[in-house]
Design a protein around this motif. Structure first.
Motif, mmCIF file in Angstrom:
data_model
loop_
_atom_site.group_PDB
_atom_site.id
_atom_site.type_symbol
_atom_site.label_atom_id
_atom_site.label_comp_id
_atom_site.label_asym_id
_atom_site.label_seq_id
_atom_site.Cartn_x
_atom_site.Cartn_y
_atom_site.Cartn_z
ATOM 1 N N UNK A 94 0.864 -1.171 0.000
ATOM 2 C CA UNK A 94 0.000 0.000 0.000
ATOM 3 C C UNK A 94 0.904 1.224 0.000
ATOM 4 N N UNK A 95 0.404 2.324 -0.513
ATOM 5 C CA UNK A 95 1.224 3.520 -0.707
ATOM 6 C C UNK A 95 0.655 4.655 0.137
ATOM 7 N N UNK A 96 1.478 5.175 1.046
ATOM 8 C CA UNK A 96 1.082 6.270 1.942
ATOM 9 C C UNK A 96 1.550 7.587 1.352
ATOM 10 N N UNK A 97 0.598 8.489 1.148
ATOM 11 C CA UNK A 97 0.867 9.832 0.626
ATOM 12 C C UNK A 97 0.643 10.825 1.759
ATOM 13 N N UNK A 98 1.733 11.266 2.392
ATOM 14 C CA UNK A 98 1.611 12.166 3.534
ATOM 15 C C UNK A 98 0.986 13.504 3.137
ATOM 16 N N UNK A 99 1.182 13.910 1.887
ATOM 17 C CA UNK A 99 0.652 15.206 1.454
ATOM 18 C C UNK A 99 -0.872 15.253 1.543
ATOM 19 N N UNK A 100 -1.521 14.154 1.266
ATOM 20 C CA UNK A 100 -2.978 14.097 1.355
ATOM 21 C C UNK A 100 -3.459 13.299 2.561
ATOM 22 N N UNK A 101 -2.521 12.749 3.340
ATOM 23 C CA UNK A 101 -2.827 11.853 4.462
ATOM 24 C C UNK A 101 -3.771 10.744 4.004
#
Length: 314
Positions: free
Chosen positions: A163-170
């Motif tokens: 799974x891919x975590x995108x901190x910019x969009x949480x």
């Protein structure tokens, strides 16, 4: 195609001949782009059209990130990569050999679907040159023009799943490990979610751990391949955990019965119908049969293979 939050566009890949069944995502940041999952070969024109709609050339794409190599997520990877001259493909280490040499994927899928159906659904799977493949172990960070996309090893649906975590969009891009949520089941209560096991690599303990890990990041949203952006992540995660427990109990309880597969399909159908009814889905029985029949069949297969594996370890 839906251009949404934080530079993230949801693309209906058209897979399965059903609207809003299978998604890929385009993430754009500071003029650079990444695709997350890609659908089949037939999906590639839709992805390229989404890129063009953002005013970006094909050489602006730096990454194609695959959550896993099941063909509804990754079947078009080789074709898409040929259209993206600057892109590298990011995939779990266990999935990388199948992108470099898809012969085993082709052989396995041909056994399942038959040659004619495989050709209609997937066409010719093209290899990706080894030098363009990046293996993403747990914690690997994809740098999209300074925007970090963190790859998390998240087994349960498949052993080669990230799974891919995108901190910019949480937000998480969850592939299949956070279940499926078709928009036709949405009610005033929000989204409705169902686990998806995969026929051969389901592991309930690993799936629970992956779901809890994703919930632990306190995400604002999850982007599901099947289908789209969902919020209320803590509620949905709790629903998934409850259902995994219930599905395991059903499989164990029916393991010794005559015609256990048919009985398990029946029991899973009843489980999802009741949950859909409680969620406020109108005519829940008919809706579940209309939209979840294939998923129920695959879940039954996944539970049976897992149970056989568990008995073999006992």
């Amino acid at each position: 195609m839906d251009s949404g939050f934080h530079g993230i566009t949801t693309i209906d890949t058209g897979f399965g001949d059903r609207p809003q069944f299978c998604a890929a995502y385009l993430v754009v940041h500071d003029g650079r782009a990444a695709f997350i999952d890609c659908g089949s070969n037939d999906s590639v024109p839709r992805l390229l059209a989404a890129l063009e709609a953002q005013g970006l050339a094909r050489d602006a794409v730096d990454w194609l990130v695959l959550t896993h190599v099941h063909l509804d997520h990754a079947g078009g990877a080789g074709t898409l990569m040929r259209a993206l001259p600057n892109a590298s493909l990011v995939v779990h280490p266990r999935g990388a050999p199948h992108m470099i040499d898809p012969s085993k994927l082709i052989a396995g899928a041909t056994v399942v679907y038959g040659e004619d159906q495989f050709a209609r659904s997937y066409g010719t799977l093209l290899p990706v040159p080894r030098e363009r493949v990046v293996e993403a172990a747990d914690g690997h960070v994809v740098d999209l023009a300074g925007r970090a996309l963190l790859c998390a090893d998240t087994p349960g649906h498949a052993r080669h799943h990230i799974a891919v975590w995108d901190a910019a969009s949480r937000s998480w891009f969850s592939g299949d490990v956070f279940g499926l949520s078709y928009r036709e089941f949405d009610t005033a209560q929000g989204a409705f979610v169902v686990p998806t096991t995969s026929p051969v690599q389901f592991d309930p303990d690993e799936m629970r751990a992956s779901v809890r890990r994703m919930m632990g990041a306190d995400p604002a949203a999850v982007y599901l391949t099947h289908y789209g952006r969902v919020e209320q992540v803590q509620r949905l995660g709790a629903d998934l955990l409850e259902q995994v427990d219930a599905m395991v109990a059903l499989a164990r309880g029916l393991g010794g019965e005559v015609a256990p597969h048919a009985r398990l399909v029946e029991a899973l159908t009843a489980l999802y119908v009741e949950r859909a009814r409680l969620h406020g889905v109108p005519d829940a029985g008919a809706r579940v049969l209309e939209l979840l029949t294939l998923d129920i069949e695959l879940n039954a297969q996944g539970l049976e293979v897992w149970l056989e594996r568990e008995r073999g370890r006992a």
